[in-house]
Design a protein around this motif. Structure first.
Motif, PDB file in Angstrom:
ATOM      1  N   PHE A 275      26.700  55.173  52.134  1.00 58.53           N
ATOM      2  CA  PHE A 275      27.405  54.070  51.482  1.00 58.53           C
ATOM      3  C   PHE A 275      27.083  53.872  50.004  1.00 58.53           C
ATOM      4  O   PHE A 275      26.027  54.255  49.521  1.00 58.53           O
ATOM      5  CB  PHE A 275      27.117  52.759  52.218  1.00 58.53           C
ATOM      6  N   GLY A 276      28.025  53.200  49.326  1.00 58.11           N
ATOM      7  CA  GLY A 276      27.856  52.740  47.959  1.00 58.11           C
ATOM      8  C   GLY A 276      28.482  51.360  47.819  1.00 58.11           C
ATOM      9  O   GLY A 276      29.110  50.852  48.754  1.00 58.11           O
ATOM     10  N   ASP A 277      28.323  50.751  46.651  1.00 59.54           N
ATOM     11  CA  ASP A 277      28.826  49.403  46.389  1.00 59.54           C
ATOM     12  C   ASP A 277      29.990  49.446  45.397  1.00 59.54           C
ATOM     13  O   ASP A 277      30.016  50.281  44.487  1.00 59.54           O
ATOM     14  CB  ASP A 277      27.724  48.517  45.801  1.00 59.54           C
ATOM     15  N   VAL A 278      30.921  48.522  45.534  1.00 62.77           N
ATOM     16  CA  VAL A 278      32.076  48.438  44.641  1.00 62.77           C
ATOM     17  C   VAL A 278      32.869  47.190  45.005  1.00 62.77           C
ATOM     18  O   VAL A 278      32.611  46.569  46.052  1.00 62.77           O
ATOM     19  CB  VAL A 278      32.971  49.707  44.775  1.00 62.77           C
ATOM     20  N   ALA A 279      33.822  46.816  44.177  1.00 59.72           N
ATOM     21  CA  ALA A 279      34.786  45.765  44.538  1.00 59.72           C
ATOM     22  C   ALA A 279      36.158  46.182  44.027  1.00 59.72           C
ATOM     23  O   ALA A 279      36.280  46.710  42.916  1.00 59.72           O
ATOM     24  CB  ALA A 279      34.395  44.413  43.952  1.00 59.72           C
ATOM     25  N   THR A 280      37.173  45.969  44.850  1.00 56.91           N
ATOM     26  CA  THR A 280      38.550  46.258  44.442  1.00 56.91           C
ATOM     27  C   THR A 280      39.408  45.018  44.631  1.00 56.91           C
ATOM     28  O   THR A 280      39.085  44.139  45.431  1.00 56.91           O
ATOM     29  CB  THR A 280      39.149  47.418  45.269  1.00 56.91           C
ATOM     30  N   ALA A 281      40.500  44.958  43.897  1.00 59.24           N
ATOM     31  CA  ALA A 281      41.441  43.843  44.025  1.00 59.24           C
ATOM     32  C   ALA A 281      42.862  44.369  43.921  1.00 59.24           C
ATOM     33  O   ALA A 281      43.140  45.282  43.132  1.00 59.24           O
ATOM     34  CB  ALA A 281      41.187  42.796  42.939  1.00 59.24           C
ATOM     35  N   THR A 282      43.748  43.791  44.721  1.00 58.31           N
ATOM     36  CA  THR A 282      45.159  44.172  44.733  1.00 58.31           C
ATOM     37  C   THR A 282      46.007  42.912  44.599  1.00 58.31           C
ATOM     38  O   THR A 282      45.851  41.975  45.386  1.00 58.31           O
ATOM     39  CB  THR A 282      45.519  44.884  46.056  1.00 58.31           C
ATOM     40  N   LEU A 283      46.863  42.886  43.600  1.00 57.26           N
ATOM     41  CA  LEU A 283      47.771  41.753  43.411  1.00 57.26           C
ATOM     42  C   LEU A 283      49.111  42.080  44.045  1.00 57.26           C
ATOM     43  O   LEU A 283      49.709  43.121  43.757  1.00 57.26           O
ATOM     44  CB  LEU A 283      47.967  41.439  41.929  1.00 57.26           C
ATOM     45  N   ILE A 284      49.564  41.188  44.913  1.00 55.49           N
ATOM     46  CA  ILE A 284      50.836  41.364  45.624  1.00 55.49           C
ATOM     47  C   ILE A 284      51.726  40.179  45.296  1.00 55.49           C
ATOM     48  O   ILE A 284      51.301  39.021  45.421  1.00 55.49           O
ATOM     49  CB  ILE A 284      50.598  41.464  47.141  1.00 55.49           C
ATOM     50  N   GLU A 285      52.944  40.444  44.873  1.00 59.15           N
ATOM     51  CA  GLU A 285      53.881  39.365  44.552  1.00 59.15           C
ATOM     52  C   GLU A 285      55.305  39.799  44.871  1.00 59.15           C
ATOM     53  O   GLU A 285      55.537  40.936  45.298  1.00 59.15           O
ATOM     54  CB  GLU A 285      53.743  38.951  43.083  1.00 59.15           C
ATOM     55  N   ARG A 286      56.236  38.889  44.710  1.00 61.15           N
ATOM     56  CA  ARG A 286      57.639  39.212  44.929  1.00 61.15           C
ATOM     57  C   ARG A 286      58.064  40.304  43.951  1.00 61.15           C
ATOM     58  O   ARG A 286      57.757  40.237  42.757  1.00 61.15           O
ATOM     59  CB  ARG A 286      58.519  37.984  44.724  1.00 61.15           C
TER      60      ARG A 286
END
Length: 374
Positions: free
Chosen positions: A201-212
């Motif tokens: 394992f490793g560490d990270v953060a992801t984000a996904t923006l979902i819109e119309r």
């Protein structure tokens, strides 16, 4: 009904890197220390000696060459062998929130949006730093978003399950936009003293923006459809939780309160499950393997991904068709497929179709079919 679209993604990458060479040196020093302590029991055949690890073993078993971590010193200290993250006061932002905000800011910037335009935050991760209040609500406050937030945990499939939940709410009109964020501190639940898994394992953060889709300000990916499936198995598990069950001697330092895996059973059972899931999803949407421009798979193991890619496409994937980030990031649980998507998607052209897929403990598997709009 509205059409949901991914309009931005972001990746927070820790500053600390642990190479296989560094990890092996620390592990072997730990092994030598423990074997020396147990020398008499080992000679008597009462205890098995701990075998050394090696760079060759790690690469062959996983395809991993290095990993990013939030703390390096504790992991590489043979007397500690776990991250040493300071206890934060209740007045400070939590470490998951800190990671998440960075990833969310990048996703918002890419989409040309402000935090105030977001209606929902889903914090979807394999481990959470506390039971409550929800990490998502803390992220919501730190960002300054509107609406509401909640946490999800479907282990390594948390991101795709979160995307389905957010997409469904955008589709129905209950929210206009949503952030699905995956702050994964996998180093905290890994047993770094176990040769069979100390490298995973490793560490990270992801984000996904979902819109119309109609609100998208630039290039984006239409979410054509999503599919999720679960099938119970104990072959990947972590028994840590709020119930502090102790051993007969009263201690709580139990090995099963960290990452546990029966690797051989996982390979045998998960590979056909995932391959069939993806193929069925594509068939339901009348998408053939020839139509699929890219596969962004869960980054757990190179051999697994190579098998799935070959099974789904009916041939060996061409370079770029199935991008891997595993060699640099290691397994980052739910964030892995999103890292791959974020780094290897901008080159797709109008109308190109791709599929994001994650899979893991549960068993769980989630897939997201997307179409590029430039």
């Amino acid at each position: 009904m509205y059409t949901p679209a991914i309009t931005g993604t972001g990746v927070f990458t820790p500053k600390n890197v642990i190479t296989n060479a560094e990890l092996v040196e620390a592990f072997n020093s730990f092994a030598d220390r423990k074997n020396a302590e147990n020398a008499k029991a080992i000679d008597a055949g009462e205890v098995e000696p701990i075998q050394h690890s090696s760079e060759e073993f790690i690469v062959k078993a996983s395809g991993i060459e290095s990993r990013y971590v939030m703390d390096k010193s504790g992991v590489l200290n043979p007397e500690i062998m776990h991250p040493t993250l300071r206890q934060r006061s209740d007045e400070e932002p939590g470490i998951m929130t800190e990671m998440a905000v960075d990833a969310c800011d990048k996703a918002l910037q890419k989409a040309g949006r402000s935090a105030q335009e977001v209606d929902l935050v889903i914090c979807a991760a394999s481990n959470h730093e506390r039971a409550y209040p929800a990490i998502a609500i803390e992220i919501q406050q730190a960002l300054g978003t509107n609406g509401f937030g909640f946490d999800m945990n479907v282990a390594c499939s948390s991101a795709t399950f979160g995307i389905q939940a957010a997409a469904d709410m955008v589709r129905s009109g209950s929210v206009r936009s949503a952030l699905v964020v995956n702050p994964e501190i996998c180093s905290g639940h890994l047993e770094w003293r176990d040769r069979d898994c100390h490298f995973i394992f490793g560490d990270v953060a992801t984000a996904t923006l979902i819109e119309r889709m109609e609100d998208a300000k630039g290039p984006h990916f239409e979410i054509v459809s999503t599919r999720c499936a679960t099938q119970f198995s104990n072959n990947i598990r972590n028994n840590n939780g709020f119930l502090r069950r102790s051993r007969p001697d009263g201690l709580v330092d139990r090995r099963d309160m960290q990452f546990m895996q029966n690797g051989r059973k996982v390979f045998k059972e998960v590979l056909p499950l995932v391959s069939k899931h993806i193929s069925s999803h594509m068939e339901e949407e009348s998408i053939s393997s020839r139509d699929l421009k890219r596969l962004w798979l869960h980054q757990a193991n190179k051999t697994m991904n190579d098998f799935i890619g070959k099974k789904v496409l009916g041939r060996e994937p061409e370079p770029g068709e199935q991008p891997n980030i595993l060699q640099d990031y290691a397994n980052t649980s739910s964030a892995g497929s999103i890292i791959a998507f974020s780094k290897y998607s901008d080159d797709l052209e109008e109308g190109d179709v791709g599929l994001i897929c994650s899979f893991g403990a549960g068993y769980s598997v989630g897939s997201v079919l997307v179409k590029r709009h430039a």
